[in-house]
Design a protein around this motif. Structure first.
Motif, short mmCIF file in Angstrom:
data_model
loop_
_atom_site.label_atom_id
_atom_site.label_comp_id
_atom_site.label_asym_id
_atom_site.label_seq_id
_atom_site.Cartn_x
_atom_site.Cartn_y
_atom_site.Cartn_z
N VAL A 29 -13.42 3.22 2.11
CA VAL A 29 -12.41 3.58 1.11
C VAL A 29 -12.69 4.99 0.58
N GLN B 249 -2.32 3.53 12.45
CA GLN B 249 -1.49 3.25 11.29
C GLN B 249 -0.07 2.80 11.62
N THR C 272 -10.51 8.78 7.27
CA THR C 272 -9.94 8.50 8.60
C THR C 272 -10.74 9.20 9.70
N THR D 276 0.31 1.80 5.86
CA THR D 276 0.65 2.08 4.46
C THR D 276 2.11 1.87 4.18
N GLY E 51 0.86 -1.18 0.00
CA GLY E 51 0.00 0.00 0.00
C GLY E 51 0.89 1.22 0.00
N HIS F 186 -6.61 1.41 2.86
CA HIS F 186 -5.76 2.11 1.92
C HIS F 186 -5.49 1.22 0.72
N ARG F 187 -5.65 -0.09 0.94
CA ARG F 187 -5.50 -1.04 -0.16
C ARG F 187 -6.88 -1.58 -0.50
N GLU G 264 -0.16 4.34 -0.92
CA GLU G 264 -0.90 5.59 -0.85
C GLU G 264 -0.56 6.24 0.49
N GLU H 297 -1.63 8.70 3.27
CA GLU H 297 -2.79 9.45 3.77
C GLU H 297 -2.31 10.73 4.41
N THR I 17 -7.28 10.11 -0.86
CA THR I 17 -6.62 10.86 0.21
C THR I 17 -7.37 12.17 0.44
N ASP J 210 -6.87 1.38 11.29
CA ASP J 210 -6.40 2.34 10.30
C ASP J 210 -5.25 1.64 9.61
#
Lengths: 617, 595
Positions: B386, B435, B394, B518, A610, B547-548, A612, A614, B389, B515
């Motif tokens: 989903v 995350q 979130t 990434t 992944g 995020h995926r 991307e 954020e 950005t 979360d």
């Protein structure tokens, strides 16, 4: 400890002899003036005040002389204070600056292997707080030296005045000196403990606030507070213990000279009765005891700082004495016209040096041989920890191999001059490093011959021209410490442009585009392989890659596992013949098949890393 | 109080006001204060005991008719020595009380501020302010305690000494006292003015020291870049410039500081000369004795020291008070996401369902991130959120875990409004895996049992086995006792995530909010992560910020967010049927990236 501390002070004096001489001379002058002021006050009382009051008339000349003497001594004292404090301060700051310079210069000279063995935090405090601690006792040093001279002078002058009063001085001054020594000796470990606990309290706060999200979402605030409060309590106890010691010694240090003055009064009265001394002498000596108490403490200040100074100095010395150079040769490579360079590894072995000499090093690479032919793109693939980044570091000679050779255009990289090496190869690292400077300075790095046109061309090639143009001041925009005002992908493209701006003939990309959109990455690589001019590639490329799309662009793939080259060939060949490679590159597809089989579990199947980012708040 | 900036009641609040606020906050500082001050007063009397003894000794014992009277001198000396013994003991008791009380009070303030920072909402804890929050409970408090240890006592004692000295001088002769005051008055004014310049000069020193540290850090952290580009020359020039800039600032500051003490010294000279001249004239008049005049000369030297030291210490005092003010300001920020505590409710037992009722959210002073979202998620379903950005996805996680409260509308869990739920209940039933999967500098085991310290090693081992991580755990050098290093840096990024997931698993929540990480990890680790994730989420209501899109594919339902609104929801297979929808486009670009 005292001997070693004095050795550090001795070094400081040898390094700054002249300014130290000025400071100590001034300090001695100050001491002489302190003694002189006592005798002048005594003389004024004995020779001017007593007769005038007794006679009921004023000797104007004598009075004017007395006033002038008192004021004159003050002026001389001011001069002495100026010289002493300015000298001490300048000496301390100069030493700090000189050693910061030496330590940081050493950082730049020592090989990267040395850097890797030392924690960043340690290196920072070596250059900062350790240098500061080493020279901390310099500030009170001239005062202390002057005071020692003054004490000797005071006792001598006492003997010249009257032996009985001198005996009082001999009892009081050494006792005062001893009290100061005991005080600083007992204080030093307490201060050190408080300092250590301060750092620990700070460490807990840092960690706990960094993990605030975890603490909050798991409702562990109370437990974290207990953890913090326990250490804060230890710090409190340490500080109270420091305070209590101060409570014992501070009043004692004040009382002792006062008791001395009282003794002078009594002994002086006896001597006066015998006619051995006059009022002048008695008042002088009494005054001397009063004004001497404060300077004696300077000796205590120096002694108190010595343990910290020695500890700091030892850590600074460790850096200055660190061995290991990576000398450059004098061979040059500058083909005309510039053409892509070829890179070759011949049976290269590499191991990280152990943190301590008796431990074995960690072997990272063994028997690594491969070539990147001029103008070709070679991808380096392998699982985490296979040694890919080490290969990249060796290729640009950030580190040297234990055995074997790395050659550029057939020349051992160790024989190349620094200029030739850095103009031939460029590395773009996994984690982009951006300097706290403008965009332009980050790309040119003050290398000669890179104009704004070249900067923009490099930015275009790295697909970074768009965002740079949109920055408020364009190329002049300050990017902030570590480039905090930029996103991860922007930082990567900036460092890529930095590499390209030097027109390297070999480009080494260590997973340097992981935070860049795959389409952008493909465009960048394509641009490098076939520049807009229409001719062939401008540079050979060695690229550490995870993405299949990146790997697909390579002319050849080197598959690395546990520090060995397991296979080389085209992507297609390796896929067909090397199971480890196929496993790695097709991990996603495999997982997907698994999911098909165990449909009941609804297994989650990732498709790629992944990437991307954020940037939501 | 909704602004992100910690509240500053008045930017230039007076020192007195800060001290009053501080005392109100730490009432323990007042305990025995009168006694401490009384002890301090007695201690200060010791400072003038010697000049008084000198005066008495000279006037009553030494210069009397018939030669020195040893009996009187002896009596004066013994009496004064007795006084000194008493004042010394009082000095010790005063400092002992002062340090014990103040250090205890400040340790409590420190701990309270620490807890308060944790109670503040996410908004206040954002990473860019984290450093300054740390200094609230460390260097700011240190500054106060260090001031108290050195400057505070000096200030109290010297100001007291000034008062006592002046009183004794006045008792001897008001005219001579006037001379002393006239001599010192201009010096005090000059010193005060210099003090302001000195404050500014120290400001420059601090700023340049900061810049120097930054430059050194850059040269250490950027060592590979410096080597690879052969820019050691440029780097050492920058270092030298920063080093010299700091040194010049330090030298400037010390020059100003010396000027201040020189002025005081000169004033003392003027005072001494003036006292002698006027004193002799007064003595001839018969209004002053030899002893009194001599005592006066002693007293003048007692006068210089406090004036000089007190002005120097005042500067430190200002810094300490500023530090205190910053700590108080943090404590004054009311947590905007408050625990309802005793009045709150418990979440009902069993699996939790989620309801967003007309929820909007905006960061203070910014346009809304979520617009009027209404949403129901049944218990035990696994949902992926989903979106691009910045779409606001979130924010769902933050609202659901009550890291923030919605600007409008309500979030309900099994019918209970979230802001009515006790934190103790909320935090044990709802767990979020952030995350970065932050780990503490402890062992793997200690990190996993973070939320439930009572778990034994056996229970943790069972948990790792249930997650399919038994072989990974066995592969660690010391199993559960393996230290993870600072921020978990001894482990790889993927391994840190595994530990963070295990930590959430043993907390056994009914609602899990993920979360998704990434960071780039190698594909093999990523597959292992996904398997672990699957085991952790089984049988719980799960909301994953995806995020995926692979996560979305595996979810029961996908919620697609675009510009703060829910634009699509349904199973993956259903959503991809419309290739022109937001999800269809997201999926297409995802495929393009990964295949």
């Amino acid at each position: 400890m005292l001997g070693r501390g004095l050795a550090v002070l001795g070094r400081a004096i040898r390094e700054q002899p002249r300014i130290f001489a000025v400071a100590v001379t001034s300090s001695v002058l100050f001491g002489v003036m302190v003694i002189a002021s006592a005798y002048v006050v005594g003389a004024v009382v004995g020779e001017v005040v007593v007769p005038s009051i007794a006679d009921g008339s004023v000797a104007v000349g004598a009075l004017a002389l007395a006033a002038a003497a008192l004021f004159g001594i003050s002026v001389l004292r001011v001069v002495a204070i100026f010289g002493r404090r300015l000298g001490a301060g300048y000496m301390q700051y100069r030493l700090q600056a000189a050693y910061r310079r030496r330590v940081t210069r050493r950082y730049l000279d020592l090989p990267l292997a040395w850097h890797q063995r030392n924690a960043t935090g340690t290196l920072l405090s070596n250059a900062n707080s350790d240098v500061e601690a080493a020279w901390y006792p310099i500030a009170p040093l001239p005062f202390a030296v002057g005071t020692l001279v003054m004490l000797v002078g005071a006792i001598a002058s006492l003997f010249l005045t009257d032996w009985a009063l001198a005996l009082v001085g001999l009892a009081v001054f050494p006792a005062l000196f001893a009290l100061n020594v005991v005080y600083s000796r007992r204080m030093a470990p307490r201060q050190a403990r408080a300092q250590r606990l301060r750092a620990e309290v700070s460490g807990i706060a840092h960690e706990s606030f960094d993990g605030a999200l975890v603490v909050k979402t798991m409702g562990r605030e109370a437990q974290e507070t207990v953890r913090f409060s326990a250490r804060a309590g230890e710090l409190r106890d340490a500080l109270i213990s420091v305070g209590r010691l101060r409570g014992v010694f501070d009043p004692l240090l004040e009382t002792l000279p006062s008791l001395g003055t009282l003794a002078v009064l009594v002994v002086g009265a006896v001597r006066l009765r015998h006619g051995a001394i006059g009022v002048t002498e008695l008042v002088s000596v009494a005054f001397l005891f009063t004004v001497l108490a404060f300077p004696v403490r300077a000796i205590g200040w120096v002694l108190a700082e010595l343990p910290r100074s020695v500890a700091g100095w030892d850590r600074v010395r460790r850096v200055l004495d660190a061995t290991g150079e990576m000398p450059y040769g004098d061979r040059r490579l500058d083909p005309d016209p510039p053409a892509p360079a070829s890179l070759a590894f011949h049976d290269v072995h590499f191991a990280y040096e152990p943190a301590e000499a008796h431990l074995p090093g960690v072997a990272v690479l063994g028997e690594v041989s491969f070539t990147v032919p001029a103008g070709k793109t070679v991808a380096l693939v392998g699982p985490t920890g296979a040694g890919k980044s080490t290969v990249a570091s060796l290729a640009v000679r950030l580190v040297d191999p234990r055995a074997g050779t790395v050659t550029l255009d057939g020349v051992d990289v160790r024989d190349l001059s620094a200029e030739s090496l850095t103009s031939t190869v460029a590395l773009v690292a996994q984690v982009p490093f951006v300097f706290d400077d403008t965009v332009r300075a980050n790309i040119t790095l003050d290398r000669p011959g890179i104009g704004d046109d070249d900067v923009w061309a490099a930015l275009r090639l790295a697909e970074a021209d768009g965002f740079v143009a949109a920055l408020p001041d364009g190329l002049d925009t300050l990017v902030g410490e570590r480039g905090t005002s930029l996103s991860g992908g922007q930082r990567q493209r900036l460092t890529l442009a930095r590499a390209l701006a030097g027109r390297p003939r070999l480009l080494v990309l260590d997973d340097a585009t992981s935070a860049v959109d795959p389409r952008v990455e493909a465009a960048i690589l394509a641009g490098l392989r076939a520049p807009a001019g229409g001719q062939g590639a401008a540079a050979s490329i060695l690229v550490v890659a995870y993405r299949r799309a990146t790997i697909a662009l390579a002319d050849e793939v080197i598959y690395l596992e546990q520090g060995r080259v397991l296979a080389r060939g085209t992507h297609r060949e390796l896929l067909a013949t090397v199971p480890g490679y196929a496993d790695l590159v097709t991990a996603y597809e495999q997982a997907e098949r698994e999911r098909e089989q165990t449909r009941t579990y609804e297994e989650v199947t990732p498709l790629a890393s992944g990437l991307e980012i954020e940037v939501d708040r | 109080m909704t602004s992100g900036e910690p509240q500053r009641p008045e930017a230039t609040e007076s020192a007195w006001r800060t001290m009053r606020r501080g005392l109100a906050l730490s009432p323990e500082l007042r305990v025995g204060l009168a006694g401490t001050l009384a002890l301090a007063l007695v201690y200060m009397v010791g400072r003038v005991a010697v000049p008084v003894a000198v005066q008495r000794g000279i006037d009553d014992g030494l210069t009397v008719a018939g030669g020195p009277d040893l009996g009187v001198v002896g009596a004066v000396a013994v009496a004064t020595a007795a006084v000194l013994v008493v004042t010394t003991i009082c000095g010790y008791l005063m400092m002992r009380r002062l340090f014990t009380v103040s250090e205890t009070a400040l340790a409590n303030v420190r701990t309270r501020a620490f807890r308060h920072v944790h109670d503040l909402s996410m908004l206040h804890q954002q990473s860019e302010r984290r450093g300054s929050l740390v200094s609230r409970v460390t260097s700011d408090v240190d500054q106060i305690t260090q001031f108290l240890q050195w400057g505070g006592v000096i200030l109290i004692v010297n100001l007291g000494q000034l008062v006592v000295t002046t009183a004794v001088m006045l008792a001897y002769s008001w005219r001579l006292t006037l001379v002393v005051i006239v001599a010192f008055a201009p010096a005090v004014l000059v010193i005060r003015a210099l003090q302001r310049r000195l404050g500014a000069a120290y400001g420059v020193v601090r700023q340049r020291t900061g810049a120097l540290l930054g430059t050194i850090a850059e040269s250490v952290v950027g060592a590979p870049v410096i080597r690879a580009y052969g820019i050691a020359g440029r780097t050492s020039r920058r270092l030298d410039d920063a080093i010299d800039a700091q040194r010049t600032a330090q030298q400037r500051a010390i020059r100003i500081s010396i000027m201040g003490s020189s002025v005081g010294e000169l004033a003392a000279g003027v005072a001494l000369a003036g006292v002698v001249v006027l004193g002799v004239l007064l003595g001839v008049d018969g209004s002053l004795s030899v002893g009194q005049l001599t005592a006066f000369l002693f007293l003048v030297t007692l006068f210089i020291q406090p004036v000089q030291i007190a002005t120097e210490v005042l500067n430190e005092a200002q810094n300490a008070i500023a530090g205190w003010r910053r700590v108080l300001d943090v404590l004054d920020v009311a947590p905007d996401v408050a625990d309802p505590g005793e009045q709150g409710r418990e979440l009902p037992d069993g699996p939790l369902d989620i309801r967003f009722a007309g929820v909007s959210f905006a960061y203070p002073g910014s346009p809304p991130v979520l617009h009027d979202v209404t949403l129901d998620i049944p218990a035990k379903s696994r949902v992926a959120v989903v979106g691009e950005t910045g779409s606001g996805k979130t924010t769902f996680a933050k609202l659901l875990t009550r890291l923030m409260d919605p600007t409008e509308g309500t979030v309900l869990l099994s019918g209970v409004p979230l802001d009515r739920v006790r934190f103790s209940s909320l935090r044990s039933r709802v767990v979020m895996v952030p995350q970065d999967g932050f780990l503490f500098d402890a062992t793997v085991g200690e990190n996993v049992r973070f939320a439930r310290p009572e778990l034994t090693d056996e229970q943790l081992t069972v948990a790792f086995t249930e997650l399919g991580l038994a072989d990974w755990l066995d592969g660690l050098p010391s199993g559960l006792d393996t230290p993870v290093g600072e921020r978990g840096e001894a482990l790889s990024v993927g391994e840190r995530q595994l530990v963070a997931l295990a930590r959430a698993y043993v907390a056994d929540p009914d609602l899990l909010v993920l979360d998704e990480a990434t960071s780039a990890v190698d594909p093999a680790t990523e597959v292992r992560l996904q398997r672990t994730l699957d085991a952790v989420t089984r049988g719980r209501t799960t909301l994953a910020i995806a995020h995926r899109l692979s996560t979305a594919q595996a979810a029961d339902e996908v919620i697609v967010v675009d510009r703060g609104r829910i634009v699509q929801r349904g199973p993956h297979d259903e959503l991809v049927r419309d290739p022109d929808s937001v999800y269809g486009l997201l999926y297409a670009s995802w495929l393009e990236q990964t295949r």
